[in-house]
Design a protein around this motif. Structure first.
Motif, PDB file in Angstrom:
ATOM      1  N   GLU A 642      23.671  23.320  20.658  1.00  0.00           N
ATOM      2  CA  GLU A 642      22.682  22.461  20.012  1.00  0.00           C
ATOM      3  C   GLU A 642      21.290  22.879  20.475  1.00  0.00           C
ATOM      4  O   GLU A 642      21.120  23.296  21.619  1.00  0.00           O
ATOM      5  N   VAL A 643      20.336  22.736  19.575  1.00  0.00           N
ATOM      6  CA  VAL A 643      18.971  23.043  19.979  1.00  0.00           C
ATOM      7  C   VAL A 643      18.395  21.813  20.669  1.00  0.00           C
ATOM      8  O   VAL A 643      18.412  20.721  20.126  1.00  0.00           O
ATOM      9  N   LEU A 644      17.938  22.017  21.894  1.00  0.00           N
ATOM     10  CA  LEU A 644      17.401  20.877  22.637  1.00  0.00           C
ATOM     11  C   LEU A 644      15.944  21.149  23.020  1.00  0.00           C
ATOM     12  O   LEU A 644      15.663  22.033  23.833  1.00  0.00           O
ATOM     13  N   PRO A 645      15.031  20.428  22.440  1.00  0.00           N
ATOM     14  CA  PRO A 645      13.646  20.612  22.864  1.00  0.00           C
ATOM     15  C   PRO A 645      13.480  20.053  24.274  1.00  0.00           C
ATOM     16  O   PRO A 645      14.126  19.080  24.621  1.00  0.00           O
ATOM     17  N   PHE A 646      12.675  20.685  25.077  1.00  0.00           N
ATOM     18  CA  PHE A 646      12.496  20.153  26.428  1.00  0.00           C
ATOM     19  C   PHE A 646      11.025  20.155  26.812  1.00  0.00           C
ATOM     20  O   PHE A 646      10.175  20.769  26.159  1.00  0.00           O
ATOM     21  N   MET A 647      10.754  19.450  27.895  1.00  0.00           N
ATOM     22  CA  MET A 647       9.394  19.393  28.412  1.00  0.00           C
ATOM     23  C   MET A 647       9.462  19.605  29.910  1.00  0.00           C
ATOM     24  O   MET A 647      10.273  18.983  30.594  1.00  0.00           O
ATOM     25  N   GLU A 669      18.093  10.355  25.335  1.00  0.00           N
ATOM     26  CA  GLU A 669      18.246  10.147  23.905  1.00  0.00           C
ATOM     27  C   GLU A 669      17.510   8.873  23.524  1.00  0.00           C
ATOM     28  O   GLU A 669      17.632   7.850  24.196  1.00  0.00           O
ATOM     29  N   TYR A 670      16.759   8.990  22.472  1.00  0.00           N
ATOM     30  CA  TYR A 670      16.098   7.787  21.977  1.00  0.00           C
ATOM     31  C   TYR A 670      15.996   7.879  20.463  1.00  0.00           C
ATOM     32  O   TYR A 670      15.633   8.919  19.926  1.00  0.00           O
ATOM     33  N   SER A 671      16.344   6.810  19.838  1.00  0.00           N
ATOM     34  CA  SER A 671      16.311   6.742  18.383  1.00  0.00           C
ATOM     35  C   SER A 671      17.000   7.968  17.764  1.00  0.00           C
ATOM     36  O   SER A 671      16.466   8.653  16.911  1.00  0.00           O
ATOM     37  N   ARG A 672      18.198   8.215  18.243  1.00  0.00           N
ATOM     38  CA  ARG A 672      19.112   9.248  17.730  1.00  0.00           C
ATOM     39  C   ARG A 672      18.608  10.671  17.913  1.00  0.00           C
ATOM     40  O   ARG A 672      19.056  11.587  17.240  1.00  0.00           O
ATOM     41  N   LYS A 673      17.631  10.859  18.769  1.00  0.00           N
ATOM     42  CA  LYS A 673      17.162  12.212  19.006  1.00  0.00           C
ATOM     43  C   LYS A 673      17.251  12.520  20.488  1.00  0.00           C
ATOM     44  O   LYS A 673      17.007  11.645  21.324  1.00  0.00           O
ATOM     45  N   LYS A 674      17.642  13.763  20.810  1.00  0.00           N
ATOM     46  CA  LYS A 674      17.804  14.132  22.207  1.00  0.00           C
ATOM     47  C   LYS A 674      16.663  15.032  22.665  1.00  0.00           C
ATOM     48  O   LYS A 674      16.172  15.863  21.893  1.00  0.00           O
ATOM     49  N   GLY A 698      -3.871   1.740  32.067  1.00  0.00           N
ATOM     50  CA  GLY A 698      -3.564   1.371  30.682  1.00  0.00           C
ATOM     51  C   GLY A 698      -3.469   2.549  29.745  1.00  0.00           C
ATOM     52  O   GLY A 698      -2.713   2.538  28.784  1.00  0.00           O
ATOM     53  N   LYS A 699      -4.250   3.583  30.021  1.00  0.00           N
ATOM     54  CA  LYS A 699      -4.280   4.713  29.103  1.00  0.00           C
ATOM     55  C   LYS A 699      -3.083   5.635  29.267  1.00  0.00           C
ATOM     56  O   LYS A 699      -2.793   6.451  28.412  1.00  0.00           O
ATOM     57  N   LEU A 700      -2.412   5.545  30.424  1.00  0.00           N
ATOM     58  CA  LEU A 700      -1.248   6.397  30.648  1.00  0.00           C
ATOM     59  C   LEU A 700      -0.060   5.759  29.951  1.00  0.00           C
ATOM     60  O   LEU A 700       0.654   4.960  30.530  1.00  0.00           O
ATOM     61  N   GLN A 701       0.109   6.117  28.701  1.00  0.00           N
ATOM     62  CA  GLN A 701       1.100   5.396  27.910  1.00  0.00           C
ATOM     63  C   GLN A 701       2.529   5.735  28.311  1.00  0.00           C
ATOM     64  O   GLN A 701       3.432   4.949  28.067  1.00  0.00           O
ATOM     65  N   LEU A 718       9.096   5.860  34.002  1.00  0.00           N
ATOM     66  CA  LEU A 718       8.574   6.585  32.844  1.00  0.00           C
ATOM     67  C   LEU A 718       9.006   5.898  31.554  1.00  0.00           C
ATOM     68  O   LEU A 718      10.118   5.392  31.440  1.00  0.00           O
ATOM     69  N   ASP A 719       8.124   5.907  30.611  1.00  0.00           N
ATOM     70  CA  ASP A 719       8.412   5.332  29.304  1.00  0.00           C
ATOM     71  C   ASP A 719       8.928   6.463  28.413  1.00  0.00           C
ATOM     72  O   ASP A 719       8.151   7.253  27.889  1.00  0.00           O
ATOM     73  N   VAL A 720      10.245   6.550  28.303  1.00  0.00           N
ATOM     74  CA  VAL A 720      10.839   7.682  27.601  1.00  0.00           C
ATOM     75  C   VAL A 720      10.364   7.810  26.138  1.00  0.00           C
ATOM     76  O   VAL A 720       9.980   8.899  25.723  1.00  0.00           O
ATOM     77  N   PRO A 721      10.373   6.728  25.357  1.00  0.00           N
ATOM     78  CA  PRO A 721       9.915   6.891  23.972  1.00  0.00           C
ATOM     79  C   PRO A 721       8.526   7.514  23.871  1.00  0.00           C
ATOM     80  O   PRO A 721       8.277   8.367  23.030  1.00  0.00           O
ATOM     81  N   LYS A 722       7.640   7.083  24.783  1.00  0.00           N
ATOM     82  CA  LYS A 722       6.271   7.605  24.727  1.00  0.00           C
ATOM     83  C   LYS A 722       6.244   9.069  25.145  1.00  0.00           C
ATOM     84  O   LYS A 722       5.500   9.867  24.593  1.00  0.00           O
ATOM     85  N   LEU A 723       7.095   9.402  26.144  1.00  0.00           N
ATOM     86  CA  LEU A 723       7.173  10.788  26.582  1.00  0.00           C
ATOM     87  C   LEU A 723       7.640  11.668  25.431  1.00  0.00           C
ATOM     88  O   LEU A 723       7.106  12.749  25.189  1.00  0.00           O
ATOM     89  N   ILE A 724       8.644  11.171  24.725  1.00  0.00           N
ATOM     90  CA  ILE A 724       9.198  11.940  23.613  1.00  0.00           C
ATOM     91  C   ILE A 724       8.126  12.184  22.563  1.00  0.00           C
ATOM     92  O   ILE A 724       7.997  13.276  22.007  1.00  0.00           O
ATOM     93  N   GLN A 725       7.349  11.170  22.347  1.00  0.00           N
ATOM     94  CA  GLN A 725       6.269  11.324  21.386  1.00  0.00           C
ATOM     95  C   GLN A 725       5.339  12.451  21.825  1.00  0.00           C
ATOM     96  O   GLN A 725       4.878  13.242  21.021  1.00  0.00           O
ATOM     97  N   ASN A 726       5.127  12.495  23.143  1.00  0.00           N
ATOM     98  CA  ASN A 726       4.305  13.553  23.690  1.00  0.00           C
ATOM     99  C   ASN A 726       4.884  14.928  23.414  1.00  0.00           C
ATOM    100  O   ASN A 726       4.179  15.854  23.066  1.00  0.00           O
ATOM    101  N   VAL A 727       6.221  15.033  23.582  1.00  0.00           N
ATOM    102  CA  VAL A 727       6.883  16.301  23.328  1.00  0.00           C
ATOM    103  C   VAL A 727       6.676  16.677  21.868  1.00  0.00           C
ATOM    104  O   VAL A 727       6.375  17.810  21.523  1.00  0.00           O
TER     105      VAL A 727
END
Lengths: 729, 97
Positions: A642-647, A669-674, A698-701, A718-727
Motif C-alpha cells: 500500500e502507498v503510505l504517505p508519511f511525515m 488512521e483518521y477518516s478512513r485514510k492512513k 493557540g496558533k499551534l493547531q 498531538l492532534d492527529v487530524p490537524k497533523l494529517i491536514q498538514n501532511v
C-alpha cells in the motif's frame, strides 16, 4: 443557606424531568400524527401534562399549572374519545408543547417574575384555542371553577433584594427640567411628543413638587419634571438622542426594561423629591409593583441610614458619579440577565441521568479497589516482593477500569437528540411543501454528554440545509425519477477513535459547476484551476458562501456552514462532505470520543515526549533510515503493497540533534485514510489526562494539549487530524 | 403678547374667566399675577380655555400651579373649555385639571 440550595436542587430536578417529559410528549405527538388511534401515545401525552401540572404546583409556577390544567382537560376528552384527534389538534398540541417549554425556560431564568407581554398573549390565545375544542357542557364552568387567574402571580420567589429584577418591561425615563428651559426657548412638550413617536408612552406623571408657592413662583421658570414608562424597541442611545438638544436644560435618567431593583433604589435616591413621593409615582405609573416598591424603599432607607453625610453634600458630591452610575445600571441589568442564562446552562450541565447498571458497575469496582487496597497494605508489611508487585498491578488495573466506567457515566446515547430532530424535519418540510421522512440509525451510539449538548445546534443546521436545499418538492423529485417523498438519514457510529455522525439526504446533491462559478465570482479560485471534489466542497465552509438563488427564512444566507464547521472544530472534530449530483449529499461529522481523558500512545522525538491518541494508531513498524532518505521529493513508503504517505516528525519539529539509525513509523488512521508519522522511538501505551494549552499556543493547531508524566516532564498531545491536514497541504 | 381675558362674576362669588389668545411662557407671568390676585377675592375660578389658540408647557405648568394654589386657599378651581392645542398638551402629559 442549605434550605435555598436544596430547594434549588429540587427545582433543577423538576426542570430536567419536565423537559424529558416534554421530549417524550413530542415524540408521542408525532407518532400520533401517523396513527391517530395509538392509545399508548395518548396516554403518554396525558401523563406528561398531568405530571408537569402536579409538580408545578409545588413551586408555585402559576402559569405552568394554569396552562397544563386546561391542556389536561382537553386530553381527558381525547382519551375518552369525546374529542377526535385530527391534524389541527396535533398542531395545536405541538404549539402547547412549545409553549410549556417557553414557560419552563421563563421560570428557570427569570427568578419568578411575571411573564412578558408576548408570552402572556400567547398564553391567552392558546387557552382560547384549546377551549374551542372542549365540548360545550364542561368548558367554561370548569375553568371558572378552578379560577384561572390572568395577571395575578402568586409565585414570587424570594431573592436577595438587591439582585431582584423588576417585572416591568418598559423603559423608565425620569426627566427633571432646569429652571430656565422656557427662557432658552425650549418647550419640553416637543421633546416628549417626539419621544412618543418612537414608541409608546405607557404612562406619564408630571412632577412639580419643587414648584414654589404663591408669589415665590415665577411663571416663566420651569419647575417641572416627568416620570414615565416608555415601551419601545429602540436602544438607550436612541432614547438619549431624543433629548440631545435639551440636554443642558434637563437631567435625563433612563432605566432599561426589567432592570435590577437596586437601580430603582438609586433613582429614588438621586431624584430631588422625597423617596415616598417618588415611590408613589413609580407605583402609579406601574414601573414598580407594590412589593417591589416596598423592597426598594426598605433598601433605600437602609442605605441612607448608614450614611451620616448631609443630604446636600451627598447630592453635590455625587453628580459626577451619578452620570456614570446610570451607565453602570444598564451594564448591571445586562450582566444579571446574562448570568441567569449562564446559571441555567450550568444547572443543565450539572444534571445527568445515569443508567443504574453503570452506577452498579462502578460501585462494584470501587468495592474491589478497597479490598485490593487493604491487601496491598497487608502485603507491604511482609517482605513478599512478588506479592507486592502483583497487588500493585491488580490495583492499577482496577483504577484503569474505574476510570473507564467513570467516563462511561458521562456517555449517553445520541438517540434522544436524534428524536428531537423529528419535529424539526416535520415542521420545516411542511413549511416548504415537501414530503420528507427522517430515518435514524445508530441511536444507541454513546457520546459524551457535553458533546451531545454542543453538537445539537450544528446538526440542526445541517438538517435544515438538507430540507431546504437538498430535497426537492414532490413534483421536482418525480420529475427527476425519484419517489415523491425524500429521506434524510441520521446515522451515528464509532470509527477509529472517533464518533461519526452522518446527515445524508437523497436529494439533488451539490452542483459542482454552481459552486465553482460562485467561487470564481468571489475570487476564491481562478477559472482555469482544477480542483478535487474535496477542495471544491471546502468552499461551502467559507463565510458568506451560498449558491442558493433565493435566501429563505430557513437557510441560504451563506452564514451557517462556516459556523457549523467552527463549532465542530472547537470540539476537536471535523466535517467532511460527500455529494453526487442528483444522488444526494452526505455530511460526515467526526468527533472525538471524550473531551478530557484519552488512551494515548507515547513516542519520543529527539528529547521530547509526544502522545498520540491510541485509538487512531493502527500499527507501528521499523524502517531503515536509507529507505526514508532515498525517496526524492515524494514522501511515500511501501507498506505491504500500500502507498503510505508519511511525515518526518523530526523535520516538522525542526529537531537536528542525534538522529537514530532506525527510526520508527507510527501508522495513524483518521477518516478512513492512513498516514505514517516518523518518530525516533516508541515508548508505549499511556493513559493521559488532557490539560489544555495556554492561549499563546493557540496558533499551534496540531497541538491539542499537554500532560504531565510521572517524572514531572511535560509531554505534548498531538492532534492527529490537524497533523494529517498538514501532511496533505 | 396677545391675550384677552373676559371676567364675569357668577353666583356664589365664583369668577368665570374666558381666555383667548396665547397662554405661553410670554404671557404666563402676567396671567399668574392677575389670577393670584383674583383668587384672593373670590370663592372660586372657572377658566374657559376654548379660545387659547397658543399654549405651551409653561401654560400647562401655570394651570397646575393655579389648581394647587386654589386648593391651598380652599377655593374651587375648574376648567370648562379646552382649545385643541391645550387638549393635545394635556393628552400627552395625561393630566386632567
Amino acid at each position: 443557606m442549605s434550605d435555598i440550595n436544596s430547594e434549588q436542587t429540587v427545582k433543577n430536578i423538576y426542570f430536567t424531568e419536565s423537559r424529558e417529559l416534554l421530549d417524550s410528549m413530542e415524540i408521542s405527538l408525532l407518532s400520533l400524527e401517523k396513527d391517530n388511534r395509538d392509545e399508548e401515545s395518548i396516554n403518554a401525552i396525558f401523563r406528561t401534562a398531568h405530571t408537569i401540572k402536579g409538580n408545578s404546583g409545588m413551586f408555585g409556577f402559576g402559569r405552568i399549572g394554569d396552562f397544563t390544567h386546561v391542556l389536561e382537560n382537553i386530553l381527558v376528552c381525547v382519551r375518552n374519545g369525546t374529542i377526535e384527534i385530527n391534524s389541527e389538534m396535533i398542531e395545536l398540541l405541538l404549539e402547547c408543547h412549545d409553549f410549556i417549554q417557553i414557560l419552563l425556560n421563563h421560570y428557570e431564568s427569570e427568578n419568578g417574575l411575571p411573564l412578558d407581554q408576548e408570552s402572556e398573549n400567547l398564553f391567552k390565545e392558546l387557552i382560547t384555542r384549546l377551549n374551542t375544542f372542549l365540548p360545550v357542557s364542561d368548558s367554561k364552568a370548569e375553568i371558572a371553577g378552578d379560577g384561572i387567574k390572568y395577571g395575578i402571580f402568586d409565585d414570587e420567589v424570594p431573592v436577595s433584594g438587591n439582585e431582584m429584577l423588576v417585572g416591568n418591561d418598559c423603559w423608565h425615563i425620569s426627566l427633571r427640567f432646569r429652571n430656565n428651559v422656557f427662557k432658552d426657548g425650549l418647550d419640553p412638550y416637543s421633546f416628549i411628543s417626539y419621544l412618543s413617536e418612537k414608541g409608546e408612552i405607557q404612562n406619564i406623571k408630571t412632577v412639580y413638587e419643587d414648584m414654589p408657592f404663591g408669589d415665590a413662583m415665577i411663571a416663566d421658570l420651569c419647575y417641572l419634571g416627568f416620570e414615565m414608562d416608555f415601551r419601545s424597541t429602540i436602544s438607550k442611545k436612541e432614547i438619549e438622542n431624543v433629548f440631545d438638544f435639551i440636554i443642558n436644560d434637563c437631567d435625563v435618567r433612563i432605566l432599561p426594561p426589567n432592570t435590577c431593583i437596586k437601580d430603582y433604589v438609586k433613582l429614588i435616591e438621586e431624584l430631588p423629591e422625597k423617596p415616598m413621593r417618588i415611590g408613589e409615582m413609580l407605583l402609579e405609573i406601574g414601573s414598580l409593583t407594590q412589593s417591589e416598591l416596598e423592597k426598594a424603599l426598605e433598601l433605600q432607607s437602609e442605605m441612607s441610614g448608614s450614611n451620616d453625610k448631609a443630604p446636600e453634600e451627598l447630592l453635590v458630591g455625587n453628580i459626577l458619579v451619578e452620570e456614570k452610575m446610570i451607565q453602570k445600571n444598564i451594564l448591571d441589568a445586562a450582566l444579571t440577565k446574562q448570568e441567569n442564562v449562564k446559571k441555567r446552562e450550568e444547572s443543565n450541565r450539572k444534571l445527568i441521568r445515569i443508567d443504574a447498571d453503570k452506577l452498579d458497575q462502578l460501585i462494584n469496582l470501587i468495592g474491589e479497589l478497597v479490598i485490593t487496597g487493604s491487601n496491598v497494605k497487608q502485603i507491604t508489611e511482609s517482605e513478599d516482593k512478588i506479592g507486592i508487585a502483583k497487588a500493585v498491578t491488580d490495583m492499577s488495573k482496577l483504577i484503569e477500569e474505574i476510570r473507564g466506567s467513570t467516563m462511561g457515566i458521562r456517555m449517553v446515547p445520541i438517540g434522544e437528540t436524534f428524536n428531537r430532530f423529528e419535529r424539526v424535519v416535520r415542521d420545516l418540510s411542511r413549511e416548504k411543501g415537501k414530503r420528507i421522512e427522517l430515518k435514524i440509525i445508530g441511536g444507541e451510539t454513546e457520546l459524551d454528554k457535553t458533546l451531545i449538548d454542543k453538537i445539537s445546534d450544528p446538526l440542526i443546521h445541517l438538517i435544515r440545509n438538507s430540507v431546504d436545499h437538498g430535497i426537492g418538492t414532490p413534483a421536482e423529485r418525480e420529475k427527476a425519477g425519484k419517489s415523491s417523498s425524500g429521506t434524510i438519514t441520521l446515522n451515528a457510529y464509532h470509527e477509529t477513535g472517533s464518533i461519526v455522525i452522518e446527515v445524508s439526504d437523497d436529494g439533488e446533491g451539490l452542483d459542482r459547476d454552481k459552486i465553482f462559478s460562485k467561487a470564481i465570482e468571489q475570487g476564491l479560485v481562478k477559472p482555469d484551476q482544477v480542483l478535487t471534489d474535496y477542495e471544491l466542497y471546502q468552499f461551502i465552509f467559507q463565510p458568506g458562501f451560498s449558491t442558493a438563488k433565493e435566501v429563505s427564512n430557513i437557510s441560504g444566507r451563506g452564514v451557517g456552514m462556516d459556523v457549523v464547521k467552527k463549532n465542530i472544530e472547537s470540539l476537536r472534530g471535523n466535517v467532511f462532505l460527500e455529494s453526487g449530483m442528483g444522488k444526494g449529499t452526505t455530511v460526515r461529522v467526526h468527533l472525538p470520543l471524550t473531551l478530557a481523558i484519552i488512551d494515548g500512545f507515547m513516542v519520543k522525538i529527539a528529547d521530547s515526549f509526544y502522545v498520540l491518541p491510541l485509538d487512531m494508531v493502527t500499527e507501528c513498524t521499523d524502517i531503515n533510515k536509507d529507505e526514508l532518505d532515498s525517496k526524492e521529493g515524494g514522501n511515500y513508503i511501501n507498506l505491504r503493497g500500500e502507498v503510505l504517505p508519511f511525515m518526518k516528525m523530526r523535520e516538522f519539529f525542526r529537531e537536528t540533534s542525534g538522529e537514530p539509525d532506525k527510526p520508527k513509523v507510527v501508522v495513524v488512521e483518521y477518516s478512513r485514510k492512513k498516514f505514517g508519522l516518523v518518530v525516533d522511538d516508541l515508548i508505549g501505551e499511556f493513559q493521559t489526562v488532557i490539560k489544555p494549552m495556554g492561549k499563546i499556543f493557540g496558533k499551534l493547531q496540531w497541538l491539542s494539549g499537554s500532560t504531565i508524566l510521572g517524572t514531572g516532564e511535560v509531554a505534548y498531545i498531538l492532534d492527529v487530524p490537524k497533523l494529517i491536514q498538514n501532511v496533505r497541504d | 403678547m396677545k391675550l384677552n381675558i373676559t371676567r364675569k362674576r357668577t353666583d356664589n362669588d365664583v369668577l368665570s374667566l374666558k381666555f383667548s389668545g396665547e397662554m405661553t411662557v410670554y404671557s404666563a407671568a402676567k396671567v399668574k399675577d392677575i389670577l393670584i390676585k383674583e383668587l384672593k377675592s373670590c370663592s372660586g375660578i372657572i377658566m374657559d380655555l376654548a379660545e387659547v389658540d397658543e399654549a405651551d408647557t409653561a401654560g400647562f405648568q401655570l394651570l397646575l400651579f393655579l389648581k394647587r394654589e386654589a386648593g391651598i386657599m380652599g377655593k374651587s378651581f375648574s376648567i370648562t373649555g379646552l382649545s385643541g392645542r391645550f387638549k393635545s398638551i394635556l393628552t400627552l402629559y395625561r393630566e386632567t385639571i
